[in-house]
Motif scaffolding. Structure first.
Motif, mmCIF file in Angstrom:
data_model
loop_
_atom_site.group_PDB
_atom_site.id
_atom_site.type_symbol
_atom_site.label_atom_id
_atom_site.label_comp_id
_atom_site.label_asym_id
_atom_site.label_seq_id
_atom_site.Cartn_x
_atom_site.Cartn_y
_atom_site.Cartn_z
ATOM 1 N N ARG A 209 8.304 5.175 5.008
ATOM 2 C CA ARG A 209 9.732 4.889 5.016
ATOM 3 C C ARG A 209 10.375 5.616 6.335
ATOM 4 N NH1 ARG A 209 13.636 1.640 5.212
ATOM 5 N NH2 ARG A 209 15.562 2.263 4.658
ATOM 6 N N ALA A 210 9.794 6.683 6.381
ATOM 7 C CA ALA A 210 10.071 7.524 7.590
ATOM 8 C C ALA A 210 9.795 6.669 9.215
ATOM 9 C CB ALA A 210 9.251 8.779 7.626
ATOM 10 N N ALA A 211 8.407 6.133 8.893
ATOM 11 C CA ALA A 211 8.169 5.193 10.064
ATOM 12 C C ALA A 211 9.304 4.107 10.279
ATOM 13 C CB ALA A 211 6.904 4.726 9.957
ATOM 14 N N ASP A 212 9.736 3.407 9.236
ATOM 15 C CA ASP A 212 10.718 2.291 9.136
ATOM 16 C C ASP A 212 11.880 3.052 9.757
ATOM 17 O OD1 ASP A 212 8.899 0.605 7.941
ATOM 18 O OD2 ASP A 212 9.658 0.619 6.068
ATOM 19 N N LEU A 213 12.599 4.039 9.306
ATOM 20 C CA LEU A 213 13.735 4.688 9.958
ATOM 21 C C LEU A 213 13.715 4.987 11.259
ATOM 22 C CD1 LEU A 213 14.757 6.723 6.669
ATOM 23 C CD2 LEU A 213 15.578 4.361 7.482
ATOM 24 N N MET A 214 12.424 5.574 11.605
ATOM 25 C CA MET A 214 12.337 5.885 13.157
ATOM 26 C C MET A 214 12.382 4.442 13.947
ATOM 27 S SD MET A 214 9.513 8.844 12.982
ATOM 28 C CE MET A 214 9.483 9.160 14.859
ATOM 29 N N THR A 215 11.977 3.306 13.551
ATOM 30 C CA THR A 215 12.076 2.349 14.307
ATOM 31 C C THR A 215 13.511 1.885 14.352
ATOM 32 O OG1 THR A 215 9.889 1.517 13.363
ATOM 33 C CG2 THR A 215 11.541 -0.260 14.294
ATOM 34 N N GLU A 216 14.335 2.083 13.247
ATOM 35 C CA GLU A 216 15.581 1.673 13.077
ATOM 36 C C GLU A 216 16.433 2.423 14.140
ATOM 37 O OE1 GLU A 216 17.712 1.492 9.441
ATOM 38 O OE2 GLU A 216 15.901 0.632 8.319
ATOM 39 N N SER A 217 15.977 3.990 14.432
ATOM 40 C CA SER A 217 16.661 4.680 15.083
ATOM 41 C C SER A 217 16.591 4.393 16.573
ATOM 42 C CB SER A 217 16.092 6.125 14.941
ATOM 43 O OG SER A 217 16.529 7.296 15.827
#
Length: 241
Positions: A209-217
């Motif tokens: 989930r952290a990786a997904d949110l970093m992509t969104e960032s």
């Protein structure tokens, strides 16, 4: 006439400041539209490693008579192919693999960096929001106010995501701390209640989930690229006239 021009276009000193911000902040954001993607890839690799171990430990029967040869690889605990991919190697007579220790250190360092950046960016965007409101006094920039505020909103949202990612990473580390990665302790757990795989699965899901949110960032910041170009082009046109 001079008074009317002052009301329409910002003063030269303000134009120079805006042009500077548009130039350097655009370059700064070019970096932050790419770096999180690399970091997300690294997190996904770490998550895959944890899942591979959890998959292995969920089904194997532990070796009740491990090899007595020091530094020999553990036949039961090592996941097939994982050592070549990640370097993680469980050895007889040893404790937690050095690669697992490094994984935890790197995740902790990333969490610290993201929180620091996110907190700073949140404050910076609060100040930028107030400054952008002042540009409404200049009709020559009126049609760009949406672009400028969208840039700030994107960066503000990105800052919040970075702080949230830091929380996710630290919680993943909390879960990993529940696992004793020494071979003897792992065998004791896997031969009994077998909780280690569950903690690893949970930690890996938080990393995902952290990786997904970093992509969104990164996507949010990348959305600013054209907006900065348009904003800077208008400012330069005003400066030339």
């Amino acid at each position: 006439m001079a008074e009317d021009e002052t009301q329409i276009s910002p003063p030269e000193s303000l134009l120079r400041l805006i042009e500077n911000l548009a130039r350097f902040h655009r370059e700064h954001e070019e970096y932050y539209s790419q770096a999180p993607l690399r970091q997300a890839g690294d997190l996904q690799a770490r998550s895959r490693a944890l899942k591979a171990l959890a998959d292995r430990w969920s089904v194997i029967d532990v070796n009740e008579q491990p090899s007595t040869i020091a530094f020999a690889g553990t036949e039961d605990l090592n996941a097939p192919g994982l050592t070549a991919e990640s370097g993680i190697l469980f050895m007889e007579g040893e404790g937690e693999p050095a690669e697992v220790q490094r994984l935890r250190r790197e995740v902790a360092l990333l969490a610290d960096d993201l929180e620091q950046t996110g907190v700073w960016l949140t404050g910076a965007m609060a100040r930028a929001w107030e400054m952008a409101g002042g540009l409404a006094a200049y009709p020559a920039l009126a049609d760009l106010l949406g672009e400028r505020h969208r840039i700030i909103a994107n960066d503000w949202q990105s800052a919040g995501l970075q702080v949230l990612v830091a929380r996710l990473l630290r919680r993943a580390l909390d879960l990993l701390a529940r696992v004793d990665f020494a071979p003897a302790a792992l065998r004791a757990d896997l031969g009994g209640v077998r909780t280690a795989p569950s903690y690893l699965y949970a930690a890996s899901e938080l990393l995902d989930r952290a990786a997904d949110l970093m992509t969104e960032s990164a996507t949010l910041v990348h959305d600013n690229e054209r907006r900065w170009r348009v904003f800077r082009a208008r400012v330069r046109a005003l400066q030339s006239t």
